[in-house]
Design a protein around this motif. Structure first.
Motif, PDB file in Angstrom:
ATOM      1  N   GLU A  40       0.822  -1.215   0.000  1.00 12.21           N
ATOM      2  CA  GLU A  40       0.000   0.000   0.000  1.00 12.21           C
ATOM      3  C   GLU A  40       0.852   1.260   0.000  1.00 12.21           C
ATOM      4  N   ASN A  41       2.064   1.188   0.562  1.00 15.15           N
ATOM      5  CA  ASN A  41       2.945   2.355   0.612  1.00 15.15           C
ATOM      6  C   ASN A  41       3.796   2.534  -0.635  1.00 15.15           C
TER       7      ASN A  41
ATOM      8  N   THR B 208       3.845   3.798  -3.566  1.00 14.70           N
ATOM      9  CA  THR B 208       3.104   4.707  -4.448  1.00 14.70           C
ATOM     10  C   THR B 208       3.926   5.232  -5.615  1.00 14.70           C
TER      11      THR B 208
ATOM     12  N   ARG C 213       2.516  -0.470  -8.262  1.00 15.41           N
ATOM     13  CA  ARG C 213       2.974  -0.662  -6.882  1.00 15.41           C
ATOM     14  C   ARG C 213       4.065  -1.716  -6.740  1.00 15.41           C
TER      15      ARG C 213
END
Length: 452
Positions: free
Chosen positions: A31-32, A34, A39
């Motif tokens: 999720e991090n 970016t 991803r």
């Protein structure tokens, strides 16, 4: 037997919830991410049954550990790139020697190791002269340029649903009308692929001759067994027929052993006494360090070097700045000399046979209409029985929902298969006990699917 799709969906939802709960660090890392396209560092890493990929902490031999602390028996082995095992000590020692003692990771200068590697590849695959690349994809591209230059013909022929990396020309399949069309999902093809390529079904000599009879095919570029759409094995006499037809129509033969190297120390070329004009190899021959190579027959190499009109030294399109760098070559020598030896292949193939026979026994025990094929140190099952005979049939036998469930079920219990298909590969440290653990978990998955 039909799979109850409602039950499959319920089981998959359960397994995904289990996966998510067990991998909070991997989920957060994904999720991090970016600043990465999709991803991930490479978009193929988005083949993820769990909703996000497992993030690597470390790997050794046939074991992988993720950043959440889970250990896995790794049957994927980098989709063949780590067939020597992760961080094999002999390969690591060669890398350290080049980095710490000798230096010069990339210099555009040859090393003496390169001649040793060339001689060993000649011993194994029979080709006379070798040139290196960073990937097998590049080796295929450069071989295609050479065969077009020497034959004066524009087209390359492939098998439908073959795998030769991201080579533009190879992304062609047999369409519903029995003729070539762009492979579904092909991204940004530079031209209509039928302008550069022809295609025939694997194991179909009649279709192959129909395409070669057009007189515009410079080379037939094939895997000797299809490997990225299941393992589709050649019928008896098929390769003899291919070689006879290429010679009849003045067409060269390129054999890509990048995945079929699992068949033995010299791939299927050595094992089955095949007679190509060019051999492609890559991925596994440097123990995980990026590399590729193409080998030329003596006759072809002589003709290519005699062409003074071809720029084979500077900007002719058959080389790369980092190709044949000292680090890659040192790793190739260590892998071929000390790791992927004849003795290692004997053990790997014997272990793969245990895997193959055990999975087939489970299919028989539960009367499943599935089948498995083995190619040396690798085995792969397909959701069809009998096993498909060509790429189009193998593609039709795919079942994405079932595949994702099985991959996730296995991963949740510490076993990794190749994420793109149901392939299991053995490395020198894979044990029969590892295989038996797979079978235990795989049988539990089958029983849950069947409600037993």
């Amino acid at each position: 037997m039909m799979i109850d799709r409602n039950r499959l969906a319920e089981l998959f939802d359960r397994e995904r919830a289990t996966f998510t709960a067990a991998h909070p660090k991997s989920q957060a890392a994904y999720e991090n991410a970016t600043h990465l396209f999709g991803r991930v560092p490479m978009t193929w890493m988005n083949k993820k049954a769990g909703g996000f990929p497992i993030y690597l902490d470390r790997a050794k031999g046939n074991r992988v550990w993720d950043i959440d602390g889970h250990e896995y028996i790794d049957f994927a082995l980098g989709d063949t790139g780590s067939m020597a095992g992760h961080s094999n000590p002999d390969v690591v020692a060669a890398i350290k020697k080049r980095v710490d003692e000798q230096g010069g990771l990339t210099t555009m200068l040859p090393t003496e190791d390169a001649e040793w590697v060339g001689a060993e590849l000649s011993r194994r695959f029979g080709m006379d002269k070798w040139s290196f690349s960073l990937t097998a994809t590049d080796a295929n591209r450069w071989a295609i340029r050479l065969v077009r230059a020497l034959t004066g013909r524009s087209k390359i022929l492939f098998h439908s649903y073959c795998y030769h990396g991201s080579v533009d020309e190879s992304l062609i399949v047999v369409g519903p009308d029995g003729h070539g069309m762009s492979r579904p999902g092909n991204v940004g093809e530079p031209v209509d692929v039928t302008m550069t390529s022809r295609v025939a079904e694997f194991n179909d000599l009649e279709m192959l001759e129909r395409e070669l009879a057009n007189g515009d095919v410079a080379a037939v570029l094939i895997e000797p067994a299809l490997t990225n759409i299941g393992i589709v094995l050649p019928d008896p006499g098929y390769h003899e027929g291919v070689r006879a037809l290429t010679r009849k129509y003045g067409t060269l033969l390129i054999i890509d052993e990048t995945h079929t190297f699992s068949a033995g120390p010299g791939g299927m070329t050595q094992r089955d006494n095949l007679e190509p004009d060019i051999v492609i190899i890559g991925k596994s021959i440097a123990g995980g360090i990026p590399t590729g190579a193409y080998g030329l027959s003596a006759d072809f190499a002589e003709k290519a070097l005699a062409r003074t009109d071809l720029d084979l030294v500077d900007m002719g399109g058959v080389g790369g700045t980092l190709a044949g760098n000292p680090l890659s070559v040192a790793a190739m020598r260590a892998t071929l000399e000390n790791v992927l030896t004849e003795e290692a292949f004997e053990k790997m193939i014997a272990t793969a046979t245990v895997f193959n026979d055990g999975v087939q026994a489970l299919f028989d025990k539960y009367d499943l209409p599935w089948s498995i094929n083995q190619l040396g140190a690798r085995a792969e099952y397909r959701f069809a029985k009998p096993y498909p005979k060509n790429g189009t049939e193998a593609n039709a036998a795919a079942d994405g929902e079932l595949e994702d469930f099985l991959h996730l079920y296995l991963a949740n219990r510490g076993i990794l298969l190749t994420p793109f298909h149901n392939m299991a590969l053995m490395c020198p440290t894979t044990t029969v006990e590892d295989v038996q653990k797979h079978h235990e978990v795989f049988e539990e998955a089958i029983k849950e699917l069947l409600g037993q």
